[in-house]
Scaffold this motif. Structure first.
Motif, PDB file in Angstrom:
ATOM      1  N   UNK A 184       0.919  -1.380  -0.037  1.00  0.00           N
ATOM      2  CA  UNK A 184       0.041   0.159  -0.087  1.00  0.00           C
ATOM      3  C   UNK A 184       0.701   1.124  -0.173  1.00  0.00           C
ATOM      4  N   UNK A 185       2.182   1.157   0.627  1.00  0.00           N
ATOM      5  CA  UNK A 185       2.957   2.362   0.679  1.00  0.00           C
ATOM      6  C   UNK A 185       3.521   2.711  -0.883  1.00  0.00           C
ATOM      7  N   UNK A 195       0.127   1.427  13.663  1.00  0.00           N
ATOM      8  CA  UNK A 195      -0.125   2.385  12.780  1.00  0.00           C
ATOM      9  C   UNK A 195       1.417   2.662  12.183  1.00  0.00           C
ATOM     10  N   UNK A 196       1.586   2.962  10.870  1.00  0.00           N
ATOM     11  CA  UNK A 196       2.639   3.286  10.204  1.00  0.00           C
ATOM     12  C   UNK A 196       2.540   4.613   9.517  1.00  0.00           C
ATOM     13  N   UNK A 197       3.511   5.430   9.623  1.00  0.00           N
ATOM     14  CA  UNK A 197       3.252   6.831   8.783  1.00  0.00           C
ATOM     15  C   UNK A 197       4.561   6.807   7.858  1.00  0.00           C
ATOM     16  N   UNK A 198       4.137   7.083   6.556  1.00  0.00           N
ATOM     17  CA  UNK A 198       5.287   7.405   5.469  1.00  0.00           C
ATOM     18  C   UNK A 198       6.277   8.441   5.875  1.00  0.00           C
ATOM     19  N   UNK A 241      14.178   5.773   8.412  1.00  0.00           N
ATOM     20  CA  UNK A 241      14.779   4.687   7.386  1.00  0.00           C
ATOM     21  C   UNK A 241      15.438   5.285   6.155  1.00  0.00           C
ATOM     22  N   UNK A 242      15.126   6.517   5.769  1.00  0.00           N
ATOM     23  CA  UNK A 242      15.490   7.267   4.574  1.00  0.00           C
ATOM     24  C   UNK A 242      14.848   6.735   3.078  1.00  0.00           C
ATOM     25  N   UNK A 243      13.702   5.802   3.184  1.00  0.00           N
ATOM     26  CA  UNK A 243      13.047   5.011   2.310  1.00  0.00           C
ATOM     27  C   UNK A 243      11.775   6.067   1.659  1.00  0.00           C
ATOM     28  N   UNK A 244      11.806   6.712   0.445  1.00  0.00           N
ATOM     29  CA  UNK A 244      10.777   7.265   0.051  1.00  0.00           C
ATOM     30  C   UNK A 244      10.059   5.957  -0.736  1.00  0.00           C
ATOM     31  N   UNK A 245       8.935   6.456  -1.510  1.00  0.00           N
ATOM     32  CA  UNK A 245       8.197   5.608  -2.360  1.00  0.00           C
ATOM     33  C   UNK A 245       8.715   5.123  -3.419  1.00  0.00           C
ATOM     34  N   UNK A 246       9.717   5.576  -4.327  1.00  0.00           N
ATOM     35  CA  UNK A 246      10.695   5.029  -5.131  1.00  0.00           C
ATOM     36  C   UNK A 246      11.496   3.870  -4.346  1.00  0.00           C
ATOM     37  N   UNK A 296      16.720   7.996  -3.159  1.00  0.00           N
ATOM     38  CA  UNK A 296      15.415   7.633  -3.458  1.00  0.00           C
ATOM     39  C   UNK A 296      15.133   8.553  -5.049  1.00  0.00           C
ATOM     40  N   UNK A 297      15.886   9.622  -5.161  1.00  0.00           N
ATOM     41  CA  UNK A 297      15.646  10.637  -6.157  1.00  0.00           C
ATOM     42  C   UNK A 297      15.686   9.879  -7.744  1.00  0.00           C
ATOM     43  N   UNK A 298      16.950   9.254  -7.681  1.00  0.00           N
ATOM     44  CA  UNK A 298      17.402   8.623  -8.903  1.00  0.00           C
ATOM     45  C   UNK A 298      17.337   7.012  -8.836  1.00  0.00           C
ATOM     46  N   UNK A 299      16.841   6.417  -7.984  1.00  0.00           N
ATOM     47  CA  UNK A 299      16.944   5.054  -8.228  1.00  0.00           C
ATOM     48  C   UNK A 299      15.875   4.527  -9.252  1.00  0.00           C
TER      49      UNK A 299
END
Length: 532
Positions: free
Chosen positions: A166-167, A188-191, A198-203, A237-240
């Protein structure tokens, strides 16, 4: 379900919040996930006829309704083509029937078997929800993707689902589990926490799905979660996703051979975190670049109802509670009488209405309208407070309701009444004070009572002394008359024993009356003596 090992990776971001945290929020529910959870929680019930899953759903819903949660059921639509192999593998020997595998590649998605046992359970849940005033949004494909879209567009405050992908679809707030015991809480988990800690974005999370495996891909053979996380963090996250698009998974080999990655692997070995892994990309996982792109597109561009669609607008509308319909559903599913159903649900509906009234007053106050209770455009659901109560250590009031069919009296938290209608508490306190004053009986002063008693005692004692004195006088006279005659000039009286005895002399003591507020009986003392 979702991305392999992703919940373990996100463990440090997990928060346990009280159920009260969901008060006045709008949340969407991945209905399939809830039914699976409720089934698994009651594995000892093998018969579907018991409908334990449906009863558990009912109790979850009534708890959320009491908090004035606006709920939306979201169901799965067709199976995405990219998920068909996973779907067939997951079903195994299930009764769900799919089309011939030879024809699966010819379709974009596969309609679900609406006659299966699980689909029938979903239909029952939807009927129960509609009776409670809960709408249902039937998704085009993945339910969690539709939930994530509503959440990312701020059309709901969070999603209930156990699918970790879902994330990857863009969700911001996810509630994985819900528990009703001991006051209730949610996991609960918040993005925002995932990005910060953790340094993890959606990408980055999408890349982890490609590397570790998910419902849409098998992942890279031999690549564990810790190594995958380090690789993703090292790129950023930006370029992966751009790097995957341009190079495929070749960067995994590069990272494995780099000095930086070798150092990370050595540190991992020393800490016994991971073992050396045999990472192969093309040899054992011959995924083509276009397949990677399909996985990425499936997460970035899922098939969903658009936020401005008619289906979404209907789901966001407020639906009424249908009392008679709910009684019918509970009678057919659980064998409950209408009275038992009312006992379960009506107090919760009353609490919900009171919270809505409290929100209305708060909104009016925020706009500068300090309206008294009798001038509110909506009447207060409570007519009066009956008495104070204590429920599980919490201050409550027993209240009388009006404008709610079937509910006369129930117990409500005191803080809720304080927010909704503090005037009712003032009225109750004044009524209690007035009642205590009226119940007080006038009492004479203790000093006056003691004085009156003392006076009576003294008069009685005086009377007894007088009586005793009179008695003593008579006795003394009698004794003196029997003394031997002393030598004197007195001529003794000669008594003729043969003559008859003289008449008895009786001495009467005058009647004594004392009035001490009442008349005392007359005492007659008669002494009769015969001189021998």
């Amino acid at each position: 379900m979702g991305v392999k090992n992703l919940w373990d990776i996100l463990e440090s971001c997990k928060k346990t919040l009280p159920l009260h945290h969901l008060q006045n929020k709008r949340v969407c529910i991945d209905l399939s996930c809830w039914i699976v959870q409720l089934q698994n929680a009651n594995k000892n019930y093998t018969s579907i006829k018991d409908k334990i899953y449906l009863r558990g759903l009912f109790h979850r819903l009534r708890a959320l309704l009491a908090l004035n949660c606006s709920l939306i059921f979201v169901t799965d639509g067709s199976i995405p083509a990219i998920k068909l192999s996973t779907y067939r593998r997951r079903l195994g020997s299930s009764s769900e029937v799919t089309r011939d595998e030879a024809n699966l590649h010819k379709v974009l998605s596969l309609p679900r078997n609406m006659g299966s046992e699980f689909s029938c359970m979903i239909k029952e849940a939807k009927v129960l929800g509609m009776a409670l005033g809960i709408p249902c949004l039937d998704g085009l494909e993945e339910a969690e993707a539709q939930c994530a879209l509503l959440n990312s567009e701020s059309l709901c405050d969070g999603c209930f689902t156990s699918d970790s992908d879902v994330f990857l679809f863009g969700a911001k707030t996810v509630y994985r589990d819900m528990y009703l015991g001991d006051g209730g809480h949610v996991v609960c988990y918040e993005m925002a926490d995932i990005e910060r800690e953790l340094g993890f974005g959606r990408n980055s999370l999408i890349t982890l799905a490609v590397l570790l495996g998910s419902d849409y891909s098998h992942g890279v053979h031999g690549l564990g979660p810790e190594t995958a996380c380090k690789i993703v963090k090292s790129i950023g996250d930006d370029i992966i996703l751009q790097q995957i698009t341009s190079e495929g998974l070749a960067f995994v080999k590069k990272k494995k051979g780099s000095k930086k990655h070798e150092k990370l692997l050595n540190m991992s070995k020393e800490n016994n975190l991971v073992h050396e892994q045999n990472i192969t990309v093309n040899e054992q996982n011959p995924l083509q670049d276009d397949q990677f792109l399909q996985v990425i597109d499936a997460y970035l561009k899922p098939k969903c109802h658009s936020p401005d669609s008619e289906a979404v607008h209907r789901a966001l509308s407020q639906y009424p509670f249908q009392r008679s319909k709910l009684q019918q559903v509970c009678a057919e599913s659980f064998g409950w009488t209408p009275e038992k159903t009312d006992e379960y649900i009506l107090p919760k509906i009353g609490e919900r209405d009171l919270r809505r009234f409290a929100n209305l007053r708060s909104t009016s106050s925020g706009l500068g309208f300090q309206l008294p209770l009798h001038e509110m455009p909506v009447p207060c659901p409570i007519s009066s407070i009956i008495k104070q109560r204590k429920v599980q250590g919490r201050d409550c009031f027993e209240v009388a309701w009006e404008h709610l069919d079937g509910l006369k009296i129930s117990v409500v938290p005191a803080d809720l009444i304080e927010c909704a209608c503090p005037e009712k508490i003032v009225e109750f306190n004044e009524r209690e004070t007035q009642g205590k004053k009226q119940n007080r009986r006038p009492r004479a002063k203790r000093s006056d009572n003691r004085a009156a008693v003392t006076e009576v005692d003294l008069k009685l004692q005086a009377l007894l002394l007088d009586i005793e004195a009179e008695s003593n006088a008579v006795s003394t006279a009698a004794i003196l008359s029997r003394r031997p005659i002393e030598q004197s000039n007195v001529v003794p009286e000669v008594i003729d024993l043969l003559s008859p005895s003289p008449p008895i002399r009786a001495r009467k003591v005058s009647k004594c009356r004392e009035t001490l507020g009442s008349q005392i009986d007359v005492i007659d003392l008669c002494d009769s003596e015969t001189d021998l």
